[in-house]
Design an enzyme around this catalytic site. Structure first.
Site, short mmCIF file in Angstrom:
data_model
loop_
_atom_site.label_atom_id
_atom_site.label_comp_id
_atom_site.label_asym_id
_atom_site.label_seq_id
_atom_site.Cartn_x
_atom_site.Cartn_y
_atom_site.Cartn_z
N HIS A 120 -70.20 -25.58 -59.07
CA HIS A 120 -69.99 -26.83 -60.02
C HIS A 120 -71.23 -27.21 -60.35
CE1 HIS A 120 -69.48 -31.10 -60.02
NE2 HIS A 120 -68.03 -31.02 -59.85
N ASP A 197 -72.83 -26.14 -50.52
CA ASP A 197 -72.14 -27.04 -51.04
C ASP A 197 -70.78 -27.23 -50.60
OD1 ASP A 197 -70.77 -29.11 -52.87
OD2 ASP A 197 -71.23 -27.94 -54.43
N GLN A 200 -65.87 -29.17 -51.81
CA GLN A 200 -64.37 -28.87 -51.87
C GLN A 200 -64.08 -28.38 -50.46
OE1 GLN A 200 -62.30 -29.37 -53.94
NE2 GLN A 200 -63.61 -29.91 -55.51
N LYS A 223 -63.58 -37.05 -50.92
CA LYS A 223 -62.77 -36.02 -50.68
C LYS A 223 -62.05 -35.83 -49.32
CE LYS A 223 -65.38 -33.81 -54.53
NZ LYS A 223 -64.42 -33.87 -55.61
N CYS A 359 -66.14 -29.78 -64.59
CA CYS A 359 -67.77 -29.39 -64.17
C CYS A 359 -68.18 -28.30 -63.85
CB CYS A 359 -67.92 -30.57 -63.30
SG CYS A 359 -67.47 -32.16 -63.63
#
Length: 401
Positions: A120, A197, A200, A223, A359
């Site tokens: 991303h 990261d 998600q 999220k 993105c």
């Protein structure tokens, strides 16, 4: 028998959208909130808001206790060794920028930062810009056909000049879990820092940062079915000691005069100014809610729903899946159809999906597409949602072909 979500009733936003004829399939962008989270937000403001850490009055002390309890909850939720390894930010994007600026002093021209082709923008651009500022080489790990980071290639590309590896846990486009258990040791063997990261991945299952062995892990509250504008940055104790502040102001100062200042140690030394007090406290309620659920039952529900999603898409002529998604989302294109046009027709039929480059422009360029439709699932979605999607998709494609 239809696949029904037993948690759907917990989410008033889903019920409200359904009453408007809307089907929400965009949870990878932001998730709806359970009633427990809404109640906690109202309770905080209704019982007297206050700033944290500085007040010597009852509302301030109460807010500070709740704020710091969330830090302890987050540490337990990620299995951090200590609550002092949790830094509150505005989200994963700010966490990653904090790292890129706060670690800048460790790099020397000619050294390498390694990312993957699946990243991303939030886990690409901060490192790209750091590389440009410091004269570093940005190395991009290639992907397999399925969408996995190619570990064999990574073992040759991660070397003595590598100072940092930054990779996503779960791709927001390809829906693939990356082999962190193989990638992180490659970087650590070279003495490089490791950044994961988890924007998600964090919401799907439970994750143990100590078992991962990463130096830093980031995720965003919104999220996780929590409030907007709040995120978590985990850093192990030794890695946090290398991290310099990138914002300056109140609370993070240990000592200051007109000509010099010193900073508090992490985490408070990295949390300049008034934080998102309500957001952090309500994030605590979010984690309490998530901890009350059966994670294995949610995983089984999401997996079954994901299989139905993939099967339904693959049955439709001209549909091309990007990669081989494993969890909770699927990106696809349709031959001869612009993704923006299709998303518009789906929206007109009450189907909320996302279209565009997500993105991740460099990734989509590598895949040979300019945009794609993304369908993403939350624990509140059920089989009826997918049937409405497929019905709307068929009608939209009939009009566009």
């Amino acid at each position: 028998m239809s696949l029904i979500s037993p948690w759907r009733a917990d989410f008033p936003g889903i019920r409200a959208l359904a009453a408007e004829g809307q089907t929400y399939l965009d949870s990878a962008a932001t998730a709806q909130k359970p009633q427990a989270v809404l109640d906690a937000l109202l309770a905080y403001y209704a019982h007297g808001a206050a700033n944290v850490h500085r007040a010597q009055h009852v509302p301030g002390e109460r807010a500070t206790r709740a704020f710091e309890e969330t830090r302890h909850q987050a540490a337990r939720w990620l299995n951090a060794a200590s609550a002092e390894e949790i830094v509150f930010t505005r989200g994963a994007t700010e966490s990653l920028n904090l790292l890129a600026y706060g670690l800048e002093h460790l790099f020397t021209a000619g050294e390498q930062i390694v990312v993957s082709a699946a990243e991303h923008h939030a886990n690409l651009l901060p490192w790209q810009q750091l590389a440009q500022r410091k004269g570093l080489e940005l190395v991009v790990l290639p992907l397999t056909r399925q969408g996995d980071i190619d570990v064999a290639q990574a073992s040759t590309l991660i070397g003595p000049r590598t100072r940092l590896l930054a990779v996503s846990q779960l791709s927001n486009v390809l829906g693939r879990w990356q082999a962190l258990d193989r990638l992180i040791p490659l970087a650590r063997a070279q003495g490089a820092l490791t950044v994961v990261d988890g924007a998600q991945g964090a919401v799907h299952g439970r994750h143990d940062v100590q078992a991962l062995g990463c130096d830093f892990y980031t995720c965003s509250s919104h999220k996780l079915y929590g409030p907007d504008g709040v995120g978590l940055l985990y850093g192990n104790r030794s890695a946090l000691q290398n991290l310099r502040p990138w914002q300056f102001g109140g609370e993070m100062v240990q000592q200051a005069d007109y000509h010099a200042a010193t900073w508090r140690s992490a985490p408070l030394g990295l949390e300049a100014g008034t934080p998102a007090v309500s957001g952090v406290i309500v994030l605590g309620a979010t984690l309490t809610y998530l901890d009350s659920l059966d994670a294995s039952a949610i995983g089984a529900h999401e997996a079954a729903l994901h299989r139905l999603l993939l099967a339904g898409l693959q049955r439709r002529e001209g549909v091309r899946l990007l990669g081989e998604p494993q969890t909770a989302l699927a990106c696809f294109t349709v031959e001869g159809v612009h993704s923006g046009d299709l998303a518009h027709l789906l929206s007109e039929q009450g189907i909320a999906v996302r279209a565009g480059h997500h993105c991740a422009m460099p990734l989509l360029q590598r895949l040979g597409v300019s945009g794609a439709i993304r369908v993403s699932l939350g624990l509140y979605n059920d089989e009826a949602d997918l049937q409405r999607l497929f019905d709307a998709l068929d009608k939209g494609l009939e009009l566009l072909r």
